[in-house]
Write a protein that holds these residues in place. Structure first.
Motif, mmCIF file in Angstrom:
data_model
loop_
_atom_site.group_PDB
_atom_site.id
_atom_site.type_symbol
_atom_site.label_atom_id
_atom_site.label_comp_id
_atom_site.label_asym_id
_atom_site.label_seq_id
_atom_site.Cartn_x
_atom_site.Cartn_y
_atom_site.Cartn_z
ATOM 1 N N ILE A 254 26.984 -27.564 -29.142
ATOM 2 C CA ILE A 254 26.354 -28.254 -28.011
ATOM 3 C C ILE A 254 26.946 -29.649 -27.815
ATOM 4 C CG2 ILE A 254 24.195 -29.265 -27.184
ATOM 5 C CD1 ILE A 254 22.748 -26.916 -28.571
ATOM 6 N N THR A 255 27.093 -30.387 -28.907
ATOM 7 C CA THR A 255 27.620 -31.755 -28.821
ATOM 8 C C THR A 255 29.027 -31.769 -28.255
ATOM 9 O OG1 THR A 255 26.274 -32.487 -30.691
ATOM 10 C CG2 THR A 255 28.186 -33.837 -30.125
ATOM 11 N N GLY A 256 29.889 -30.916 -28.795
ATOM 12 C CA GLY A 256 31.261 -30.861 -28.301
ATOM 13 C C GLY A 256 31.311 -30.495 -26.832
ATOM 14 N N ALA A 257 30.495 -29.508 -26.428
ATOM 15 C CA ALA A 257 30.494 -29.056 -25.032
ATOM 16 C C ALA A 257 30.010 -30.143 -24.089
ATOM 17 C CB ALA A 257 29.626 -27.806 -24.893
ATOM 18 N N ILE A 258 28.958 -30.857 -24.468
ATOM 19 C CA ILE A 258 28.406 -31.919 -23.609
ATOM 20 C C ILE A 258 29.423 -33.043 -23.429
ATOM 21 C CG2 ILE A 258 26.683 -33.762 -23.518
ATOM 22 C CD1 ILE A 258 24.686 -31.824 -24.727
ATOM 23 N N LEU A 259 30.083 -33.447 -24.505
ATOM 24 C CA LEU A 259 31.041 -34.545 -24.424
ATOM 25 C C LEU A 259 32.269 -34.162 -23.607
ATOM 26 C CD1 LEU A 259 30.765 -35.889 -28.074
ATOM 27 C CD2 LEU A 259 30.084 -37.093 -25.992
ATOM 28 N N VAL A 260 32.770 -32.939 -23.816
ATOM 29 C CA VAL A 260 33.914 -32.480 -23.030
ATOM 30 C C VAL A 260 33.549 -32.421 -21.553
ATOM 31 C CG1 VAL A 260 35.394 -30.486 -22.542
ATOM 32 C CG2 VAL A 260 35.041 -31.226 -24.902
ATOM 33 N N ASN A 261 32.361 -31.910 -21.259
ATOM 34 C CA ASN A 261 31.908 -31.864 -19.868
ATOM 35 C C ASN A 261 31.788 -33.269 -19.283
ATOM 36 O OD1 ASN A 261 30.614 -30.333 -17.520
ATOM 37 N ND2 ASN A 261 28.964 -31.729 -18.075
ATOM 38 N N GLY A 262 31.334 -34.220 -20.105
ATOM 39 C CA GLY A 262 31.247 -35.601 -19.642
ATOM 40 C C GLY A 262 32.603 -36.150 -19.249
ATOM 41 N N GLY A 263 33.619 -35.829 -20.029
ATOM 42 C CA GLY A 263 34.974 -36.264 -19.697
ATOM 43 C C GLY A 263 35.466 -35.663 -18.403
ATOM 44 N N LEU A 264 35.180 -34.383 -18.198
ATOM 45 C CA LEU A 264 35.592 -33.711 -16.954
ATOM 46 C C LEU A 264 34.863 -34.298 -15.753
ATOM 47 C CD1 LEU A 264 35.673 -29.999 -18.202
ATOM 48 C CD2 LEU A 264 37.610 -31.550 -17.867
#
Length: 268
Positions: A25-35
């Motif tokens: 979840i953490t990795g996905a949220i942060l990557v999405n934030g970058g996008l």
């Protein structure tokens, strides 16, 4: 093949649904934030977000001053890291290094908020709570993950000392460039200027670059999958934010040097 190679550098994932879920979840949220940053949907405490009084009154959202808001954002994570460092001393050297790095990291942030950064805007209270909970959860999760792997065999390749060095380089470089940013505007000035000095002559966000180096240091000290996931996600998020920052400066300053990159000198 990839898994066996990776396990030379990190502990096996602990038998915890919470840690494993948080890793994804953490990795996905942060990557999405970058996008989202790349797409122009910037983080809501950055200078790209409009928090005018008119919008606040229309939405009836309580706001805090920028300084008070950021203190609330970082304080719970700092308190948690201090408690872990003080009361879990028998967890081994790696655990102590991780909790020490977290304590120093959030102490530095609180110090910068109190004495270094300049604030001219405000923050909606819901955004403050969201970010505060996120940093607190990161601190608790990376520490709990470290506790769970303490009795497992050490990774074949020990990175904790290299990680400590990386963390110190990252936190020092990040602080130095934050200090340079704080000196851009004289007292009473509100207009933005093009940063200069340090690595600002090469990239517009060297503070983000060193923040990534610091997180790499923490993940190398920890050598857990959760810490690695957070670091990779944070790197993608900060890459997106640096891209958006450079784009903003290009739109606001006709004399912005075109050879100044976003995050990585001469590359990106």
């Amino acid at each position: 093949m990839v898994q066996s190679t990776l396990l030379r550098f990190i502990y096996p994932p602990p038998a915890s649904w919470f840690i494993n879920a948080m890793t994804v979840i953490t990795g996905a949220i942060l990557v999405n934030g970058g996008l989202m940053e790349v797409k122009g949907k910037s983080m809501q405490y950055s200078k790209f977000y409009n928090t005018s009084k008119k919008n606040a009154e229309a939405s009836k959202i309580t706001e805090l001053s920028g300084r008070k808001g950021m203190l609330v954002v970082y304080a719970p994570a700092f308190v948690a890291s201090v408690i872990f460092l003080a009361f879990m001393r028998d967890e081994g050297l790696r655990f102590t290094l991780v909790t020490s790095a977290l304590t120093v990291h959030f102490f530095k942030r609180l110090f910068e908020v109190s004495f270094i950064h300049n604030y001219s805007g405000s923050m909606p209270i819901d955004i403050v709570i969201n970010f505060s909970a996120s940093y607190f959860l990161y601190t608790v999760t990376v520490t709990y993950s470290q506790h769970l792997v303490a009795e497992l065999p050490e990774p074949v390749i020990d990175l904790k000392y290299a990680g400590t060095a990386s963390f110190l380089v990252g936190i020092t470089g990040n602080f130095y460039h934050h200090y340079l940013l704080s000196k851009l505007r004289k007292e009473g000035e509100k207009q933005y200027k093009i940063p200069q000095g340090g690595l600002f002559d090469l990239v517009i966000c060297p503070h983000y670059l060193f923040e990534i180096i610091g997180f790499i240091g923490i993940s190398c000290i920890s050598q857990t999958l959760y810490a690695l996931s957070f670091t990779v996600g944070s790197a993608v998020c900060l890459m997106g934010r640096s891209y958006a920052t450079r784009k903003w400066y290009l739109s606001k300053f006709e004399d912005f040097p075109k050879d100044v990159k976003a995050l990585i000198p001469y590359v990106f």
